[in-house]
Design an enzyme around this catalytic site. Structure first.
Site, short mmCIF file in Angstrom:
data_model
loop_
_atom_site.label_atom_id
_atom_site.label_comp_id
_atom_site.label_asym_id
_atom_site.label_seq_id
_atom_site.Cartn_x
_atom_site.Cartn_y
_atom_site.Cartn_z
N ASP A 1 0.88 -0.96 -0.03
CA ASP A 1 -0.05 0.01 -0.01
C ASP A 1 1.04 1.36 -0.02
O ASP A 1 2.05 1.13 0.35
CB ASP A 1 -0.89 -0.38 1.31
N LEU A 2 0.38 2.28 -0.37
CA LEU A 2 1.14 3.79 -0.43
C LEU A 2 0.86 4.41 0.88
O LEU A 2 1.80 4.33 1.69
CB LEU A 2 0.64 4.21 -1.84
N ASP A 3 -0.12 5.06 1.02
CA ASP A 3 -0.36 5.85 2.19
C ASP A 3 -0.22 5.19 3.46
O ASP A 3 -1.22 4.44 3.71
CB ASP A 3 -1.76 6.79 2.03
N THR B 1 1.07 10.19 3.92
CA THR B 1 0.23 11.34 3.15
C THR B 1 -0.87 11.62 3.86
O THR B 1 -1.83 12.46 3.57
CB THR B 1 0.13 11.03 1.74
N LYS C 1 -9.03 6.39 5.60
CA LYS C 1 -7.87 5.70 5.01
C LYS C 1 -8.20 4.27 4.37
O LYS C 1 -8.88 3.60 4.47
CB LYS C 1 -6.85 5.20 6.19
N SER D 1 -2.48 0.59 -4.64
CA SER D 1 -2.97 1.93 -3.88
C SER D 1 -4.32 2.34 -4.25
O SER D 1 -4.41 2.16 -5.47
CB SER D 1 -2.02 3.01 -4.03
N ALA D 2 -5.28 2.94 -3.45
CA ALA D 2 -6.56 3.52 -3.98
C ALA D 2 -6.20 4.84 -4.65
O ALA D 2 -7.28 5.27 -5.25
CB ALA D 2 -7.33 3.37 -2.72
N LYS E 1 -10.64 -1.31 -2.26
CA LYS E 1 -10.38 -2.05 -1.18
C LYS E 1 -11.85 -1.98 -0.11
O LYS E 1 -12.20 -0.77 -0.07
CB LYS E 1 -9.12 -1.60 -0.16
N GLU F 1 -0.14 -3.41 4.57
CA GLU F 1 -0.97 -2.48 4.55
C GLU F 1 -1.27 -1.71 6.04
O GLU F 1 -1.24 -2.53 7.01
CB GLU F 1 -2.38 -3.29 4.32
N ASP F 2 -1.77 -0.73 5.95
CA ASP F 2 -2.26 -0.11 7.30
C ASP F 2 -3.48 0.42 7.54
O ASP F 2 -4.11 0.58 8.53
CB ASP F 2 -1.19 1.35 7.45
P1 B16 Z 1 -6.31 10.20 -4.14
P2 B16 Z 1 -3.62 4.11 -0.03
C1 B16 Z 1 -5.60 6.01 -0.37
O1 B16 Z 1 -4.35 5.57 -0.25
C2 B16 Z 1 -5.50 6.86 0.80
O2 B16 Z 1 -5.35 6.01 2.17
C3 B16 Z 1 -6.98 7.41 1.04
O3 B16 Z 1 -7.13 8.13 2.19
C4 B16 Z 1 -7.29 8.21 -0.22
O4 B16 Z 1 -8.57 8.67 -0.18
C5 B16 Z 1 -7.21 7.20 -1.66
O5 B16 Z 1 -5.87 6.68 -1.42
C6 B16 Z 1 -7.46 8.20 -2.93
O6 B16 Z 1 -6.43 8.85 -2.76
O7 B16 Z 1 -7.30 11.13 -3.73
O8 B16 Z 1 -4.99 10.56 -4.10
O9 B16 Z 1 -6.72 9.41 -5.28
O10 B16 Z 1 -3.58 3.87 1.18
O11 B16 Z 1 -4.72 3.18 -0.97
O12 B16 Z 1 -2.27 4.17 -0.56
MG MG Z 2 -2.95 3.13 3.16
#
Ligand code: B16
Ligand code: MG
Length: 216
Positions: A10-12, A18, A46, A115-116, A146, A170-171
């Site tokens: 996962d990224l964030d 972030t 998240k 990542s989302a 997810k 994953e967090d």
């Molecule tokens: P964006 P991850 C997710 O990243 C974030 O945890 C989530 O808070 C955010 O809404 C989502 O990405 C979409 O991000 O607005 O940059 O497209 O944890 O899946 O890496």
């Molecule tokens: Mg995350």
């Protein structure tokens, strides 16, 4: 645990924090609409996509908007979020993650991002980590967020590794559920009391390596 032939991240909250910037940008939107967003409420966002996050924030404030207004608000939020992300440097990778990715490379174990976020590549470039990943599955590719397993199954397919030989880092609760639904070994990064469904939970990557993964 089966031997691990690929790792998906996962990224964030795993590679970089972030979430703090998502929080500032969503909170500014909420305040502009006349309500506040707490840190606890931000936890619910998240791992959730941008438009789903918007719906949750609006429901917290009891605010209803037209579809056009929603798109406008999400765009303004994202512009602000990216502006905040541009403050980051290569020093902003979370502690120990670069060393673990280096260890994977040395052992010819491919790495993928799951990542989302639609901003994943921009953020990885910003912190000079794009080169670590053999595939990027992000919010621009997936059709189901997810906890659906799609994001990690696509990663495994790109890397040509069977799901049961993949480990996911994953967090977020939704991300652990996604990894489990994909039939992968799930490693929670954070609190065991929160990530109760993970196969193992570690506080972070400091002191974590392939030996710990193989012996889990
Ligand atoms: P964006 P991850 C997710 O990243 C974030 O945890 C989530 O808070 C955010 O809404 C989502 O990405 C979409 O991000 O607005 O940059 O497209 O944890 O899946 O890496
Ligand atoms: Mg995350």
């Amino acid at each position: 645990m089966p031997s691990i032939q690929a790792c998906l991240f996962d990224l964030d909250g795993v590679i970089v924090d972030t979430a703090q910037f998502h929080y500032i940008a969503w909170r500014e939107m909420a305040q502009d609409l006349g309500f506040d967003l707490t840190r606890e409420e931000n936890e619910r966002l998240k791992g959730i996509s941008r438009m789903e996050s918007l719906e949750i924030v609006l429901s917290i404030g009891g605010v209803e908007l037209s579809e056009d207004e929603k798109i406008h608000r999400a765009t303004v939020k994202n512009t602000r979020y990216l502006e905040l992300c541009m403050q980051m440097t290569s020093d902003d990778a979370l502690p120990g993650v670069r060393e673990f990715l280096d260890e994977l490379k040395q052992n010819q174990i491919p790495s993928g991002l799951g990542s989302a976020s639609k901003n994943a590549k921009v953020i990885l470039e910003r912190i000079d980590m794009l080169h670590y990943f053999d595939t990027i599955v992000d919010g621009t590719r997936i059709t189901k967020g997810k906890p659906d397993p799609q994001v990690f199954l696509m990663g495994a397919s790109d890397l040509k590794v069977a799901p049961e030989h993949c480990a996911v880092f994953e967090d977020a609760v939704a991300g652990i559920q996604s990894a489990n639904a994909a039939g992968m070994f799930s490693v929670g990064i954070g609190e065991p009391s929160v990530l109760t469904e993970a196969d193992i939970v570690v506080p972070g990557f400091e002191g974590f390596g392939l030996a710990q993964l193989e012996n889990a």
